[in-house]
Design a protein around this motif. Structure first.
Motif: not given
Length: 205
Positions: A144-165
């Motif tokens: 569960y901890d690994d899943f939450i870490l990957m989920y959070t990292s992927s989410l913020w990577s997507y948000l940064i890319m989306k906001m930049t575009v």
């Protein structure tokens, strides 16, 4: 630490709450006060929006209700899942709300229809809720901890890319620089041609 003491409870609450609840730290009392104020504000704002705009306005709040409901449900089913990673949890929940709110604002200013059920970033949260419901959580803390870490990292990577575009596209269309509307910006030839084609198409309609 001052916030770990029970001075507020001893001074104001202990004489009439001691029979049904034990000593509360000052930090616990602050969290309780903040929770009550948040609930009051949510009820007040929801009622105000509903009376003015009807069910349509509340329809757009469905993703936020899903986040709040599933976050509480997951914490209820697996009481240590959020406590083990408090900072990551805050980043995750804030990122989900940020994605929903920014998309709602973008659709509003561009006169697009907001699609509350196309918030795909909520699917892993739904999957996590299903997992804590049906899976045996014994000795599964690491997963569960690994899943939450990957989920959070992927989410913020997507948000940064989306906001930049999005910011880049807005700056190009408005012919401005981000945080600087004074300095002139030269339009690309492709954009100029696209604007001319659009203008000519409007004339022939």
């Amino acid at each position: 630490s001052y916030w770990q003491t029970t001075s507020w409870y001893d001074a104001f609450l202990g004489h009439w709450m001691s029979s049904f609840i034990g000593p509360l730290r000052n930090a616990d009392i602050m969290v309780g006060i903040a929770t009550i104020l948040c609930i009051r504000e949510m009820i007040f704002k929801t009622t105000l929006v509903f009376t003015r705009y009807g069910w349509v306005a509340l329809y757009n709040l469905i993703p936020m209700m899903i986040i709040a409901t599933l976050s509480f449900y997951i914490g209820y089913m697996e009481d240590q899942i959020w406590i083990r990673l408090p900072r990551t949890t805050l980043w995750l929940i804030s990122g989900l709300f940020t994605e929903i709110v920014t998309q709602l604002m973008l659709d509003h200013i561009t006169d697009e229809t907001y699609q509350p059920f196309q918030r795909w970033v909520l699917l892993p949260l739904v999957g996590l809720a299903i997992a804590v419901t049906w899976m045996d959580t014994t000795n599964e803390e690491g997963m569960y901890d690994d899943f939450i870490l990957m989920y959070t990292s992927s989410l913020w990577s997507y948000l940064i890319m989306k906001m930049t575009v999005v910011i880049h596209e807005i700056c190009v269309v408005l012919n401005i620089w981000c945080f600087d509307i004074v300095t002139p910006r030269q339009q690309s030839q492709v954009l100029v041609q696209q604007q001319q084609v659009y203008a000519n198409g409007k004339k022939h309609q």
